[in-house]
Scaffold this motif. Structure first.
Motif, short mmCIF file in Angstrom:
data_model
loop_
_atom_site.label_atom_id
_atom_site.label_comp_id
_atom_site.label_asym_id
_atom_site.label_seq_id
_atom_site.Cartn_x
_atom_site.Cartn_y
_atom_site.Cartn_z
N SER A 171 0.84 -1.20 0.00
CA SER A 171 0.00 0.00 0.00
C SER A 171 0.87 1.25 0.00
O SER A 171 1.92 1.29 0.65
N ILE A 172 0.43 2.26 -0.73
CA ILE A 172 0.99 3.60 -0.61
C ILE A 172 0.14 4.26 0.48
O ILE A 172 -1.01 4.62 0.24
N TRP A 173 0.69 4.34 1.67
CA TRP A 173 -0.06 4.69 2.87
C TRP A 173 0.25 6.11 3.33
O TRP A 173 1.41 6.47 3.49
N CYS A 174 -0.78 6.90 3.53
CA CYS A 174 -0.62 8.24 4.11
C CYS A 174 -0.73 8.09 5.62
O CYS A 174 -1.82 7.90 6.16
N LYS A 175 0.41 8.13 6.27
CA LYS A 175 0.46 7.90 7.71
C LYS A 175 -0.26 9.00 8.49
O LYS A 175 -0.90 8.74 9.50
N ARG A 176 -0.17 10.23 8.02
CA ARG A 176 -0.79 11.36 8.73
C ARG A 176 -2.31 11.21 8.81
O ARG A 176 -2.91 11.53 9.83
N PHE A 177 -2.94 10.73 7.74
CA PHE A 177 -4.40 10.63 7.72
C PHE A 177 -4.90 9.19 7.77
O PHE A 177 -6.10 8.95 7.64
N ALA A 178 -3.99 8.22 7.95
CA ALA A 178 -4.35 6.80 8.07
C ALA A 178 -5.25 6.34 6.93
O ALA A 178 -6.35 5.82 7.14
N VAL A 179 -4.76 6.55 5.70
CA VAL A 179 -5.54 6.20 4.52
C VAL A 179 -4.60 5.72 3.42
O VAL A 179 -3.47 6.19 3.29
N SER A 180 -5.07 4.77 2.62
CA SER A 180 -4.30 4.26 1.49
C SER A 180 -4.58 5.10 0.25
O SER A 180 -5.74 5.34 -0.09
N PHE A 181 -3.51 5.57 -0.42
CA PHE A 181 -3.69 6.25 -1.70
C PHE A 181 -3.98 5.23 -2.79
O PHE A 181 -4.73 5.50 -3.72
N GLY A 182 -3.36 4.06 -2.71
CA GLY A 182 -3.56 2.97 -3.66
C GLY A 182 -2.84 1.74 -3.15
O GLY A 182 -1.97 1.84 -2.29
N ALA A 183 -3.22 0.56 -3.66
CA ALA A 183 -2.60 -0.68 -3.19
C ALA A 183 -2.59 -1.71 -4.31
O ALA A 183 -3.37 -1.65 -5.26
N ALA A 184 -1.66 -2.67 -4.16
CA ALA A 184 -1.55 -3.77 -5.13
C ALA A 184 -1.57 -5.10 -4.37
O ALA A 184 -0.85 -5.27 -3.40
N GLU A 185 -2.41 -6.00 -4.82
CA GLU A 185 -2.47 -7.37 -4.27
C GLU A 185 -1.27 -8.13 -4.84
O GLU A 185 -1.06 -8.15 -6.05
N LEU A 186 -0.48 -8.74 -3.97
CA LEU A 186 0.72 -9.49 -4.40
C LEU A 186 0.34 -10.96 -4.57
O LEU A 186 -0.02 -11.62 -3.60
N LYS A 187 0.43 -11.43 -5.80
CA LYS A 187 0.11 -12.83 -6.08
C LYS A 187 1.39 -13.54 -6.52
O LYS A 187 2.20 -12.99 -7.26
N SER A 188 1.57 -14.77 -6.04
CA SER A 188 2.76 -15.56 -6.39
C SER A 188 2.86 -15.72 -7.90
O SER A 188 1.87 -15.91 -8.58
N VAL A 189 4.09 -15.64 -8.38
CA VAL A 189 4.34 -15.77 -9.82
C VAL A 189 4.81 -17.17 -10.12
O VAL A 189 5.53 -17.78 -9.41
#
Length: 189
Positions: A171-189
């Protein structure tokens, strides 16, 4: 009339209080970051698509390494970013190096700049849209680093104590406001 108002100590106290509130608001929200970008262009590691031996042009197969270990970097897991609080695109990969630490690689990241942005590995699944904004601090998470920039290619070294198998998203996490700007699900390759 204005001169008379500013002769009052109460008026000056109000002006000082307004100045303090404005300074705090600017520090906390950092609105100029919405209009600025920080570009990063880290050298991306070359990763093997597969560890199996491939046939050569002559029709014979190349030999696999004698030790059975991959000859180069290997992608362990990968995923594509989804948007949460701010529009976010790009790709995340966890890359195992044969003689070094695991790496978290962000390809073509594009998100908004913001105050106090971090890169987090989490055990939470990724939920698209507003429902996924605040999930990532609910379970196990690891703060990899401050986000280097809101655009471009980025590489982060993971400590040896971190097992990538323990995490299912980044996650690209905004620590100040406790919110995710965006996230990626990691799946095994």
């Amino acid at each position: 009339m204005l001169k008379r108002i500013f002769r009052s100590p109460l008026a000056w106290a109000g002006v000082v209080l307004l100045g303090i509130v404005a300074a705090f608001g600017l520090y906390w929200f950092q609105p100029w970051k919405l209009a600025t970008d920080t570009y990063v262009d880290d050298a991306l590691p070359v990763a093997l698509a597969t560890t199996k031996a491939a046939p050569e042009a002559s029709g014979t197969a190349t030999a696999a390494p004698a030790s059975g270990a991959p000859a180069g970097n290997q992608v362990l897991a990968a995923g594509v970013f989804v948007t949460h609080e701010h529009a976010t695109t790009g790709r995340a990969e966890i890359v195992r190096q044969p003689d070094g630490p695991n790496l978290l690689v962000l390809h073509d990241l594009d998100t908004s700049n913001g105050p106090d942005l971090r890169v987090w590995l989490t055990d939470q699944r990724v939920v698209a849209g507003r429902a996924g904004w605040r999930l990532f601090d609910d379970g196990k998470w690891f703060e990899v680093a401050r986000l280097k920039g809101n655009r471009g290619d980025q590489v982060y070294e993971l400590p040896p104590a971190i097992d990538p198998a323990d995490f299912r998203s980044v996650s690209i996490w905004c620590k100040r406001f406790a919110v995710s700007f965006g996230a990626a699900e990691l799946k095994s390759v």
